[in-house]
Design an enzyme around this catalytic site. Structure first.
Site, PDB file in Angstrom:
ATOM      1  N   GLU A 286       0.807  -0.717  -0.024  1.00 59.52           N
ATOM      2  CA  GLU A 286      -0.346   0.321  -0.129  1.00 59.52           C
ATOM      3  C   GLU A 286       0.734   1.635   0.418  1.00 59.52           C
ATOM      4  OE1 GLU A 286      -0.072  -2.202   2.293  1.00 59.52           O
ATOM      5  OE2 GLU A 286      -0.074  -1.507   4.292  1.00 59.52           O
ATOM      6  N   HIS A 310      -8.307  -4.350  -1.632  1.00 58.65           N
ATOM      7  CA  HIS A 310      -7.276  -3.886   0.512  1.00 58.65           C
ATOM      8  C   HIS A 310      -6.254  -3.147   0.015  1.00 58.65           C
ATOM      9  CE1 HIS A 310      -5.540  -7.037   3.446  1.00 58.65           C
ATOM     10  NE2 HIS A 310      -4.172  -5.820   2.723  1.00 58.65           N
ATOM     11  N   GLU A 311      -5.529  -2.859  -1.334  1.00 57.83           N
ATOM     12  CA  GLU A 311      -4.334  -1.717  -0.497  1.00 57.83           C
ATOM     13  C   GLU A 311      -4.705  -0.027  -0.731  1.00 57.83           C
ATOM     14  OE1 GLU A 311      -1.774  -2.884  -0.024  1.00 57.83           O
ATOM     15  OE2 GLU A 311      -2.052  -5.099  -0.985  1.00 57.83           O
ATOM     16  N   HIS A 314      -6.008   0.534   2.538  1.00 53.81           N
ATOM     17  CA  HIS A 314      -4.839   0.692   2.835  1.00 53.81           C
ATOM     18  C   HIS A 314      -4.309   2.438   3.532  1.00 53.81           C
ATOM     19  CE1 HIS A 314      -3.134  -2.417   5.507  1.00 53.81           C
ATOM     20  NE2 HIS A 314      -3.117  -2.888   3.846  1.00 53.81           N
ATOM     21  N   GLU A 333      -4.168  -4.954   9.216  1.00 54.82           N
ATOM     22  CA  GLU A 333      -4.444  -5.290   8.410  1.00 54.82           C
ATOM     23  C   GLU A 333      -5.881  -5.936   8.915  1.00 54.82           C
ATOM     24  OE1 GLU A 333      -3.045  -6.260   5.456  1.00 54.82           O
ATOM     25  OE2 GLU A 333      -1.018  -5.404   5.763  1.00 54.82           O
ATOM     26  N   ASP A 388       8.972 -10.378  10.443  1.00 53.15           N
ATOM     27  CA  ASP A 388       7.628 -11.474   9.300  1.00 53.15           C
ATOM     28  C   ASP A 388       7.643 -12.963   9.482  1.00 53.15           C
ATOM     29  OD1 ASP A 388       8.736  -9.019   7.755  1.00 53.15           O
ATOM     30  OD2 ASP A 388      11.050  -9.399   6.631  1.00 53.15           O
ATOM     31  N   TYR A 396      -5.163 -10.110   9.285  1.00 55.62           N
ATOM     32  CA  TYR A 396      -6.075 -10.423   9.013  1.00 55.62           C
ATOM     33  C   TYR A 396      -7.215 -10.785   8.604  1.00 55.62           C
ATOM     34  CZ  TYR A 396      -1.978  -9.422   5.585  1.00 55.62           C
ATOM     35  OH  TYR A 396      -0.887  -8.554   4.611  1.00 55.62           O
TER      36      TYR A 396
HETATM   37  N1  BES Z   1       0.736  -4.632   3.838  1.00 57.37           N
HETATM   38  C1  BES Z   1       0.260  -5.627   3.274  1.00 57.37           C
HETATM   39  C2  BES Z   1       2.021  -6.385   3.273  1.00 57.37           C
HETATM   40  C3  BES Z   1       2.572  -6.563   3.978  1.00 57.37           C
HETATM   41  C4  BES Z   1       2.352  -6.882   5.490  1.00 57.37           C
HETATM   42  C5  BES Z   1       3.505  -6.622   3.409  1.00 57.37           C
HETATM   43  C6  BES Z   1       3.423  -6.998   6.319  1.00 57.37           C
HETATM   44  C7  BES Z   1       5.061  -6.460   4.523  1.00 57.37           C
HETATM   45  C8  BES Z   1       4.751  -7.091   6.574  1.00 57.37           C
HETATM   46  C9  BES Z   1      -0.263  -5.584   2.057  1.00 57.37           C
HETATM   47  O1  BES Z   1      -0.880  -4.374   2.299  1.00 57.37           O
HETATM   48  C10 BES Z   1      -0.805  -7.397   2.130  1.00 57.37           C
HETATM   49  O2  BES Z   1      -1.736  -7.282   2.840  1.00 57.37           O
HETATM   50  N2  BES Z   1      -0.687  -7.911   0.672  1.00 57.37           N
HETATM   51  C11 BES Z   1      -2.194  -9.001   1.485  1.00 57.37           C
HETATM   52  C12 BES Z   1      -3.305  -8.774  -0.112  1.00 57.37           C
HETATM   53  C13 BES Z   1      -5.125  -9.298   0.260  1.00 57.37           C
HETATM   54  C14 BES Z   1      -4.430  -9.488   1.666  1.00 57.37           C
HETATM   55  C15 BES Z   1      -5.394  -9.254  -0.681  1.00 57.37           C
HETATM   56  C16 BES Z   1      -1.097 -10.124   0.399  1.00 57.37           C
HETATM   57  O3  BES Z   1       0.466  -9.080  -0.472  1.00 57.37           O
HETATM   58  O4  BES Z   1      -1.016 -10.997  -0.037  1.00 57.37           O
HETATM   59 ZN    ZN Z   2      -2.538  -5.167   4.039  1.00 58.62          ZN
END
Ligand code: BES
Ligand code: ZN
Length: 615
Positions: A286, A310-311, A314, A333, A388, A396
């Site tokens: 995002e 989703h993005e 954010h 999330e 991570d 989520y």
């Molecule tokens: N911000 C996240 C990705 C992220 C979270 C990167 C924590 C590093 C640490 C992004 O918004 C996300 O949640 N992406 C998901 C989207 C899905 C839930 C629709 C993905 O990448 O799968």
């Molecule tokens: Zn996210």
């Protein structure tokens, strides 16, 4: 002097947020935020594709908090620091003393800079290294156009420090400006106003006038064209995928308009998308004004555009109102998954939104049986672990279910007003879970007593697993798929009679995910013959099918699985496949595929996979 109503409301907003302020302790930063904070960054960087390095300087503008303080501590990881200078009270620049501590595996190397007086500005000259955890460098052969190199950043959670010496905590915010130089034929873009990148000449200027946490600073550079989709949205992409992306994401403007109506004005001006190479380890990121997007959602039928919802979501939860530490990730999330689904309902209708809830809930329930109990809590305890490593769908989907639970208890009208007021009260601020709990108590739980108990809220946020009365989204459409599946499996219905021609991608996913895990070979062959699942061009369907097929030894998928694993690097779509291959006796084959695929994976995906094969 009479103050305008505008001023009063601003004051109220900041007072109400301040009333909830609890000092955040972010264990993932070395920064001495209680003594000094940087408020603005100026980046001057050269993108060196030959050496896979960003090289230049960052200038921090400093606001000092303590009288006696004389040092600034920054986070770095795998950076080479050349020199540090600071501006004296007389306005001249002078060398500053600095020390770079030994590298910690999780946090990186602490950079301590000391001054004789409280400097207003400090410049750190540095370069990133090819192994930077937050950057991926691709050769021309690894891109769609095959003609230009590509690089991009992924700073969340704690990777900004691998390409900028910075106070790398979501509890602080900076505005930034940047000058970025690249080879002439390459275009650079950032999470900022990108009008300074319209003329493709290798010399670009960016301005981000709104304060953002460092994990949202982002850069991408490659053979990027762009196309407007609407007055507020455009796509940056390699030409090979540009038109397909513009078609796929045509509903983006409608999503912005609906979300603004529900949750308050969109705060960031433009909302553009940057299409990344398939090796991008996430679905999306995002980055403000410019979400980074995997090409694996360009399915040709708009079936996976919940990723854009989703993005975009954010832009409220996360970018406006930010988790103060990575233990509070669920605030980002969980709210975002909830808002994402509300957007999907507004734009595509309730039926699709409920199907997406049901699919995610099924995924969460399966996961809860696999991960360690402490990691099934919303408010995580990381105890120094890399954020991570605790990453899962818990923040989520459990977060989303908690908010659906509250919505159902209080009704949409009251709950929507609550969410809107929360976003407003904490705009451009960072929030801890404890602050959120107080705000929730004051503005919902105690305001309308007798509906949800404080103990129930505590259970949702701090207890492991799902509460017994958690919402359990069910879809009539899925019930029909279940009935058809049963008729095929147990009542002799012919496969050709399944009404699959009308199934949406969601119905396909539900169908595959709910087939018995021990389906026999004839059934697998029958399915594959009828539906050609092994060669599905929808990455999510292919993934679901491979997971089923690996589990019951259906070998015909292997060439396609190899192609899948070498063609894409999105962790969600590859890591579980490797894991399943290993646990089903295919480690040697999986490792062979991995070693071949590894050079095109992002450092984060390489790290995950190296660990898996080292075990
Ligand atoms: N911000 C996240 C990705 C992220 C979270 C990167 C924590 C590093 C640490 C992004 O918004 C996300 O949640 N992406 C998901 C989207 C899905 C839930 C629709 C993905 O990448 O799968
Ligand atoms: Zn996210």
């Amino acid at each position: 002097m009479k103050s305008s109503p505008f001023k009063i409301s601003l004051l109220c907003a900041s007072l109400s947020a301040q009333a909830y302020a609890i000092a955040a302790i972010d264990e993932h930063t070395y920064a001495n935020l209680d003594e000094v904070v940087s408020t603005h960054l100026y980046l001057d960087l050269n993108v060196d594709f030959a050496d896979k390095e960003l090289e230049g300087f960052v200038e921090h503008t400093l606001a000092w908090k303590k009288k006696q303080a004389r040092s600034l501590v920054l986070d770095t990881r795998d950076l080479t620091i050349h020199r540090v200078i600071y501006e004296t009270a007389e306005g001249t620049w002078k060398a500053a003393k600095f020390t770079l501590a030994d590298r910690d595996d999780v946090k990186g190397s602490k950079l301590t800079i000391t001054f004789q007086n409280q400097a207003k500005r400090v410049r750190v000259y540095y370069n990133s290294r090819p192994e930077a955890s937050g950057l991926q460098w691709l050769t021309p052969e690894q891109t769609a156009s095959k003609s230009h190199p590509f690089m991009y950043s992924q700073s969340q959670a704690i990777h900004a420090r691998s390409w900028i010496p910075v106070q790398d905590s979501p509890a602080m915010r900076v505005t930034y400006q940047a000058r970025v130089q690249t080879p002439k034929e390459v275009r650079a873009v950032m999470s900022a106003d990108n009008t300074g990148a319209i003329i493709r000449d290798g010399d670009y200027h960016f301005d981000m006038p709104q304060a953002i946490p460092p994990y949202l600073i982002a850069i991408g550079a490659g053979n990027l064209d762009y196309k407007e989709m609407s007055h507020q949205t455009a796509i940056f992409a390699e030409q090979q995928i540009l038109d397909a992306s513009v078609w796929e994401f045509a509903d983006t403007q409608a999503m912005i308009d609906k979300t603004s109506k529900m949750y308050g004005e969109y705060a960031w001006g433009r909302y553009d998308l940057l299409m990344l190479p398939p090796s991008f380890p996430f679905g999306g990121m995002e980055n403000p004004r410019l979400s980074f997007i995997t090409p694996t959602v360009v399915a040709g039928d708009r079936s996976l555009v919940n990723l854009i919802a989703h993005e975009l979501a954010h832009s409220w939860s996360g970018n406006l109102v930010t988790n103060a530490t990575w233990e509070d990730l669920w605030l980002n999330e969980g709210f975002t998954s909830y808002v994402e689904n509300r957007i999907m309902e507004e734009v595509f209708g309730r039926e699709r939104a409920v199907m997406e809830q049901a699919l995610d809930t099924a995924g969460l329930k399966a996961l809860l049986t696999q991960i360690s109990e402490p990691d099934t809590r919303l408010n995580l305890k990381l105890n120094g672990r890399d954020p991570d490593d605790a990453f899962s769908s818990v923040p989520y989907t459990k977060g989303q279910l908690f908010l659906i639970y509250l919505e159902e208890k209080y009704g949409r009208e009251k709950f929507d007003a609550f969410v809107k007021s929360y976003f407003k009260a904490f705009s451009f601020k960072s929030v801890t879970t404890a602050e959120f709990e107080r705000y929730l108590a004051d503005n919902l739980i105690n305001k309308y007593p007798g509906i949800v108990s404080p103990e129930k809220v505590t259970e949702w946020i701090h207890a492991p697993g799902l509460p017994a009365d958690a919402p359990n989204p069910t879809s009539d459409v899925f019930d029909k798929v279940d009935a058809e599946t049963k008729a095929w499996l147990t009542a002799g219905k012919a496969i050709a009679e399944l009404p699959s021609a009308q199934w949406t991608v969601h119905e396909w996913l539900h169908f595959i995910n709910n087939l018995p895990r021990d389906l026999n070979q004839e059934r697998m062959v029958e399915l594959d013959k009828a539906f050609n699942l092994t060669d599905s061009t929808n990455a999510e369907i292919a993934f679901a099918w491979y997971m089923l097929a690996i589990g019951n030894g259906y070998e015909a998928i292997y060439p396609a699985v190899e192609k899948h694993l070498t063609g894409i690097g999105r962790r969600k779509l590859i890591v579980p496949i490797y894991k399943s291959l290993i646990s089903h006796g295919k480690k040697a084959w999986a490792e062979k595929v991995y070693l071949n695929a590894r050079p095109s994976y992002h450092p984060l995906a390489q790290g995950t996979m190296d660990d898996m094969f080292a075990q």
